[in-house]
Structure formats: structure tokens, C-alpha cells
Scaffold this motif. Structure first.
Motif, PDB file in Angstrom:
ATOM      1  N   LEU A  46       0.618  -0.970   0.231  1.00 25.39           N
ATOM      2  CA  LEU A  46       0.174  -0.210  -0.254  1.00 25.39           C
ATOM      3  C   LEU A  46       1.225   1.384  -0.002  1.00 25.39           C
ATOM      4  O   LEU A  46       1.530   1.289   0.387  1.00 25.39           O
ATOM      5  CB  LEU A  46      -1.121  -0.261   1.197  1.00 25.39           C
ATOM      6  N   ASN A  47       0.876   1.989  -1.208  1.00 19.28           N
ATOM      7  CA  ASN A  47       0.847   3.939  -0.338  1.00 19.28           C
ATOM      8  C   ASN A  47       0.354   4.241  -0.829  1.00 19.28           C
ATOM      9  O   ASN A  47      -0.675   5.121   0.448  1.00 19.28           O
ATOM     10  CB  ASN A  47       2.503   3.730  -1.252  1.00 19.28           C
ATOM     11  N   ASP A  48       0.255   5.329  -1.222  1.00 15.89           N
ATOM     12  CA  ASP A  48      -0.675   7.111  -0.925  1.00 15.89           C
ATOM     13  C   ASP A  48      -2.368   6.872  -0.751  1.00 15.89           C
ATOM     14  O   ASP A  48      -2.215   5.422  -1.479  1.00 15.89           O
ATOM     15  CB  ASP A  48      -0.007   8.073  -2.350  1.00 15.89           C
ATOM     16  N   TYR A  63      -6.797   3.161  -2.038  1.00 11.53           N
ATOM     17  CA  TYR A  63      -4.854   3.448  -2.028  1.00 11.53           C
ATOM     18  C   TYR A  63      -4.484   2.695  -3.139  1.00 11.53           C
ATOM     19  O   TYR A  63      -4.758   2.377  -3.658  1.00 11.53           O
ATOM     20  CB  TYR A  63      -4.312   2.818  -0.421  1.00 11.53           C
ATOM     21  N   GLN A  64      -3.243   3.410  -3.044  1.00 12.49           N
ATOM     22  CA  GLN A  64      -2.369   2.851  -3.986  1.00 12.49           C
ATOM     23  C   GLN A  64      -2.001   1.355  -3.969  1.00 12.49           C
ATOM     24  O   GLN A  64      -1.701   1.251  -2.298  1.00 12.49           O
ATOM     25  CB  GLN A  64      -0.943   3.656  -4.225  1.00 12.49           C
ATOM     26  N   TRP A  65      -2.057   0.435  -4.838  1.00 10.63           N
ATOM     27  CA  TRP A  65      -1.622  -0.573  -4.918  1.00 10.63           C
ATOM     28  C   TRP A  65      -1.423  -0.969  -5.003  1.00 10.63           C
ATOM     29  O   TRP A  65      -1.540  -1.558  -6.306  1.00 10.63           O
ATOM     30  CB  TRP A  65      -3.455  -1.097  -4.526  1.00 10.63           C
ATOM     31  N   ALA A 106      -2.062   3.210 -12.516  1.00  8.85           N
ATOM     32  CA  ALA A 106      -2.868   3.922 -11.846  1.00  8.85           C
ATOM     33  C   ALA A 106      -2.128   4.490 -10.946  1.00  8.85           C
ATOM     34  O   ALA A 106      -2.428   3.980  -9.702  1.00  8.85           O
ATOM     35  CB  ALA A 106      -4.137   3.428 -11.955  1.00  8.85           C
ATOM     36  N   PHE A 107      -1.861   5.884 -11.243  1.00 10.21           N
ATOM     37  CA  PHE A 107      -1.218   6.564  -9.926  1.00 10.21           C
ATOM     38  C   PHE A 107      -1.979   7.285  -9.039  1.00 10.21           C
ATOM     39  O   PHE A 107      -3.291   7.527  -9.767  1.00 10.21           O
ATOM     40  CB  PHE A 107       0.516   7.093 -10.718  1.00 10.21           C
ATOM     41  N   SER A 108      -1.254   8.065  -8.452  1.00  6.51           N
ATOM     42  CA  SER A 108      -2.354   8.893  -7.357  1.00  6.51           C
ATOM     43  C   SER A 108      -2.599   9.757  -8.061  1.00  6.51           C
ATOM     44  O   SER A 108      -2.705  10.508  -9.022  1.00  6.51           O
ATOM     45  CB  SER A 108      -1.253   9.322  -5.813  1.00  6.51           C
ATOM     46  N   PHE A 167       5.443  14.465 -13.459  1.00  9.74           N
ATOM     47  CA  PHE A 167       3.809  15.522 -13.353  1.00  9.74           C
ATOM     48  C   PHE A 167       2.623  14.582 -12.963  1.00  9.74           C
ATOM     49  O   PHE A 167       1.889  13.840 -13.711  1.00  9.74           O
ATOM     50  CB  PHE A 167       4.190  15.784 -15.140  1.00  9.74           C
ATOM     51  N   ARG A 168       2.447  14.915 -12.076  1.00  5.23           N
ATOM     52  CA  ARG A 168       1.400  13.791 -11.628  1.00  5.23           C
ATOM     53  C   ARG A 168       0.797  13.812 -10.247  1.00  5.23           C
ATOM     54  O   ARG A 168       0.767  14.759  -9.440  1.00  5.23           O
ATOM     55  CB  ARG A 168       2.244  12.605 -10.842  1.00  5.23           C
ATOM     56  N   ASP A 169      -0.079  13.857  -9.675  1.00  2.00           N
ATOM     57  CA  ASP A 169      -0.917  13.798  -7.995  1.00  2.00           C
ATOM     58  C   ASP A 169      -2.056  14.155  -8.577  1.00  2.00           C
ATOM     59  O   ASP A 169      -2.644  15.351  -7.567  1.00  2.00           O
ATOM     60  CB  ASP A 169      -0.025  13.316  -7.382  1.00  2.00           C
ATOM     61  N   PHE A 285       5.907   8.881   7.238  1.00  2.00           N
ATOM     62  CA  PHE A 285       4.816   9.461   6.900  1.00  2.00           C
ATOM     63  C   PHE A 285       4.833  10.446   6.145  1.00  2.00           C
ATOM     64  O   PHE A 285       6.084  10.996   5.575  1.00  2.00           O
ATOM     65  CB  PHE A 285       4.390  10.501   8.232  1.00  2.00           C
ATOM     66  N   TYR A 286       3.557  10.182   4.749  1.00  2.00           N
ATOM     67  CA  TYR A 286       4.064  10.860   3.069  1.00  2.00           C
ATOM     68  C   TYR A 286       2.972  10.448   2.383  1.00  2.00           C
ATOM     69  O   TYR A 286       1.547   9.875   3.276  1.00  2.00           O
ATOM     70  CB  TYR A 286       5.037  10.172   2.588  1.00  2.00           C
ATOM     71  N   ALA A 287       3.064  11.875   1.868  1.00  3.54           N
ATOM     72  CA  ALA A 287       1.941  11.837   0.526  1.00  3.54           C
ATOM     73  C   ALA A 287       0.512  12.112   1.227  1.00  3.54           C
ATOM     74  O   ALA A 287      -0.741  11.250   0.996  1.00  3.54           O
ATOM     75  CB  ALA A 287       2.075  10.249   0.248  1.00  3.54           C
TER      76      ALA A 287
END
Ligand code: FRU
Length: 486
Positions: A46-48, A63-65, A106-108, A167-169, A285-287
Motif C-alpha cells: 500500500l502507498n498513498d 489507496y495505491q496498491w 494508475a498513479f495517485s 508530472f502527477r497526483d 509519514f508521506y503523501a
């Protein structure tokens, strides 16, 4: 990590036969350090947090998975819903990276409500045959069957001139009947910034320009931006990469924080703001991403983890969790972060609840997953130390020194080592007023610490033995201590 070939990292979940995936899930379920009350992946990494939004009585949180291992690979969006921010219903994978523009992830991105439906906007990550990255921004809609329908071709198909493919999120919001989004970017000169787009309908987007800050050269990339106005103050959150450590600040591999100032007068992009401040002085801690509750509270959820970091639980094929939801407030011009009030519903048995006139060192409880609330009735003369998840061989320290007003989180002896310990095992911050309140949430392998009703927050993974449960206090103080089993 290196054993993960490119092929293995970009293997889609649909390639795995159901029986093997079931076994993987079983292995994860039996792993030590699985969380009791945090959102964690069923398998993989898991991330953001993504797409956090409230609609029609429910919060949606994605969440990002990467399903197939504790590494960054082909990213999906995993979906959860909740009516109360405490009980989360598992909705499964919602956004599948199976189209050309998101063929490598499929990014954030973020969620928004339009025409009484949940929409999202996210970054499509694509690599060509030479492994060159191409990013685009894609709008999608959450269907009744729980899947996200993508509107292709992408709404923002290419990176504008002057920026690299980092270039994202996109984080979307609406103001005065106009849709806006901020996107994290890297300029062609390899410095980070945030770019603003606007749209009449959230489908057709036009670049407005860069948010003009007084930080023209502050790291090489800014990820995961967010912008909102709270109590008449504009806040721009982002995650700058590539800052050098500076005393107690910027100790992690990448940072996450905000600048605040007069609200941006959209569609102008000038932002007059103060210094960059970290949101969390812990290790992991992030994103973070924010949304509004139906009663107008600004809520924040972050990733308990960081890019380029490995953890002892990786060997069980899963990694990371989301933070507890926090409520953001402004008091006296200062941003405070406290656990969302809903989290009181997590409390089970009261393990300890007492007024104390304390001196020396005492063990006050045995607890593995718990909340502790300490309210001091008299200012401390010297300081105090809380020792949690302790045994003979292990202990995690939270230490306050009244003379310097420093608050320290020390995981040197917390249990199994986190690989990023080249970044040190102690984190510290200086409080702006003497310590009067501490609130702690300890899960099987994490700790979240809120000091002075939200003035300072620290999040950390810890990997103690299941049997390290002693909770001790050291120091002279008068006050109230409550401990709840969670
Ligand atoms: C931040 C981040 C984002 C990106 C996502 C990919 O952790 O790198 O910038 O969209 O993760 O998973």
C-alpha cells in the motif's frame, strides 16, 4: 528488493491463478505485525491514500496498491468505504491499470463529487519500449458495481512544455463554480513545483500556470499536492523530494509538509506564504490527502510509510498502512492536527484511568494496542518519559525535556530494525509551549503521537515482539492518565 525483476513488478493480478492468490492472502493474514485498527493491504504494498471523498452518507477512500509483493510495481487503486471513519468496508480493487495510458500504473489522484456521483482524477503512468515514462491525467467515475470507469483519451494527455514526465497526483476541488486541480511537477531544470489547471466541467482542463511560491529551488520534485482554505488561511500541502536534513528537520528520505498564507485569489497563482513546515516529525509519514466531512471539517489521511523504504514485515509479502484520519484546525493562525473525534469509538476496555501525583518510574499497564491520553495539571519541572511496547529487550521511548521543550521519539530499541535506519532512530521536535497534553495511538506495529492537542504529531512503524507490552512512565508530574484498549 533486487530479486524483483521488472517482469515480476509489472505482473497484473489477473495473471495469478485464484488459488495462488488465496495462499498469498493466507500468508499475509498470518503475518506478525498485522494492524488491528489501521487500513492495511490484503497482500502486497500500500502507498498513498487516494480519492478521499464523502458522498451520500459514506466516505470513499482508496489507496495505491501493488497486489503481488511488498515492492513498488504495477499500481492499482484499492477501495474502502465507511460511514464513521472507524469501520471500513472492503470494496476491493476499483481502478485497474489495463489501458494504454495507465499500462504501468494508475498513479495517485483525488476524488470529487459531481452530479451526485463520485469522480476521480488520477495519473496514468506509461512506459514505452525504451522504458521512457509518459504521464497523463485521467478522469474517471465510480460505477455502481464498484469499478472505476475511465474517460479516455486522458483529460490532460501530455506534460506541458517546461516540465519533465514527473508530472502527477492531481488534487481536484471546486471554487466559485470553477473546477481546479493542482498537480505535482518537476521543471525541466529539475526543480520541484506545483502547477494549477482549471475546468468548467471537470472534463476539459486548461493549464492556468505554476503556483508562484518563494521556494523556486526547494527539492527536485514535489509530489502529492493539496490546496485548501481553512479558517481564512490558504494551505498548500506537498511532498518535496531531495531536501538536505537541517537540524531536527527533514530527517526522512523525502518530506511532507505545507506552506500557509493569504488564500490564493484564483485564477491568479500568486501565493504569499511563510516557511515550509513539516506535518509530522516521525519516521514514517508521506503523501497525505485531505477532504471535507459533511459537517465541514477538514480531514487528513496519510501513508504510514515512505518511498524507498523496506520493513521487517516485507518478508510476509505485505507493506504499509494508512494513518488514522486526523482533523485539521487553525488556532491562533497555527495548523493543529488531532485524531478525528469519531476515533473515540475505537475504545474498548478502559485499562487505566487515574489522577496521578507521580514520581520515579512505574509500570502502569500491560497493553499491546491501545490509546493513551495524558493531561498534565501542573507544568513539568524537568520532564517525563513514556515507555511503550516494552520488555527486557525492547522499548520505545517518548521523552519530553521541559528545559528545552523538546519532544523525542526514540525507536532505537523498539524491536526489529527498519532498513531505513541509516536515517537514524531518533526524531525530535521543539514545542512552542510547554507540554500539557499527549495522546498516543499504538497499534501492533505503529505509533501515532499527538502533542499539545495537535501542535506536533509523529508517526512511526515499530516492530516489537507481540509479548513486549509493558507500559511505563518515568518522571515527576501531576495529571490524569487514561488508557483504553483498542
Ligand atoms: C508518492 C508517489 C506519487 C505517485 C505514486 C505512485 O508516494 O510517488 O507521486 O503517484 O506514489 O504509486
Amino acid at each position: 528488493m533486487s530479486i524483483w525483476s521488472r517482469e515480476a513488478r509489472y505482473r497484473p493480478l489477473s495473471d495469478v491463478d485464484p488459488e495462488s492468490y488465496r495462499q498469498m492472502k493466507e500468508e499475509v493474514r498470518n503475518s506478525p505485525w498485522r494492524f488491528r485498527f489501521h487500513i492495511q493491504p490484503p497482500t502486497g504494498l500500500l502507498n498513498d491514500p487516494n480519492g478521499f471523498v464523502h458522498h451520500d452518507g459514506s466516505y470513499h477512500l482508496f489507496y495505491q496498491w501493488f497486489p503481488l509483493g511488498p515492492v513498488h510495481g504495477l499500481k492499482y487503486w484499492y477501495h474502502l468505504t465507511s460511514k464513521n471513519l472507524v469501520d471500513w468496508f472492503d470494496e476491493g480493487a476499483a481502478l485497474i491499470p489495463n489501458d494504454d495510458p495507465d499500462s504501468h500504473g494508475a498513479f495517485s489522484g483525488s476524488g470529487f463529487v459531481k452530479d451526485d456521483q463520485v469522480y476521480i482524477m488520477y495519473t496514468g503512468n506509461k512506459r514505452d519500449a525504451d522504458w521512457k515514462r509518459h504521464t497523463s491525467q485521467i478522469v474517471g467515475r465510480l460505477r455502481g458495481d464498484g469499478r472505476i470507469e475511465k474517460f479516455l483519451p486522458p483529460a490532460i494527455p501530455d506534460v506541458p512544455d517546461g516540465y519533465t514526465e514527473h508530472f502527477r497526483d492531481p488534487k481536484v476541488w471546486r471554487e466559485d463554480d470553477v473546477w481546479y486541480c493542482v498537480i505535482g511537477a518537476q521543471r525541466s531544470d529539475l526543480t520541484g513545483c506545483v502547477v494549477l489547471f482549471s475546468s468548467p466541467d471537470a472534463y476539459v482542463w486548461t493549464m492556468v500556470g505554476e503556483i508562484k511560491t518563494t521556494l523556486p529551488d526547494f527539492g527536485y520534485m514535489w509530489e502529492c499536492p493539496d490546496y485548501f482554505v481553512l479558517d481564512g488561511i490558504g494551505f498548500l500541502l506537498f511532498c518535496p523530494q531531495g531536501l538536505a536534513a537541517d537540524g531536527d528537520r527533514f530527517r526522512n528520505v523525502h518530506q511532507s509538509g505545507y506552506i500557509q498564507g493569504l488564500p490564493i485569489v484564483l485564477p491568479h497563482t500568486d501565493f504569499r506564504h511563510g516557511p515550509f513546515q513539516e506535518l509530522d516529525f516521525g519516521f514514517d509519514f508521506y503523501a497525505p490527502q485531505t477532504t471535507l466531512s459533511p459537517d465541514g471539517r477538514r480531514l487528513l489521511v496519510g501513508w504510514i510509510g515512505l518511498p524507498d523504504t523496506t520493513y521487517p514485515s516485507d518478508r510476509y509479502n505485505w507493506a504499509n498502512a494508512l494513518t488514522l484520519p486526523r482533523e485539521l484546525k487553525v488556532i491562533g493562525g497555527k495548523l493543529l492536527q488531532n485524531p478525528a473525534v469519531e476515533l473515540e469509538a475505537l475504545r474498548k476496555e478502559t485499562i487505566f484511568d487515574s489522577e496521578l501525583v507521580h514520581s520515579g518510574m512505574s509500570k502502569i499497564a500491560d497493553a499491546e494496542t491501545f490509546e493513551l491520553v495524558l493531561t498534565l495539571s501542573v507544568p513539568l519541572e524537568e520532564g517525563l518519559t513514556l515507555i511503550v511496547r516494552a520488555s527486557e529487550a525492547e522499548e520505545t521511548f517518548i521523552k519530553y525535556d521541559a528545559a528545552t521543550r523538546t519532544l523525542t521519539l526514540d525507536r532505537t530499541r523498539s524491536g526489529q530494525e527498519v532498513a531505513s535506519e541509516s536515517f537514524g532512530t531518533v526524531r525530535r521536535t521543539t514545542l512552542s509551549e510547554p507540554l500539557h497534553h499527549l495522546r498516543l495511538f499504538v497499534d501492533s506495529s505503529s505509533i501515532e503521537l499527538f502533542a499539545n492537542l495537535g501542535e506536533a504529531v509523529a508517526t512511526a512503524r515499530i516492530f516489537p515482539k507481540h509479548t513486549s507490552t509493558a507500559l511505563k512512565i518515568e518522571g515527576e508530574f501531576e495529571g490524569n492518565v487514561s488508557i483504553y484498549e483498542l
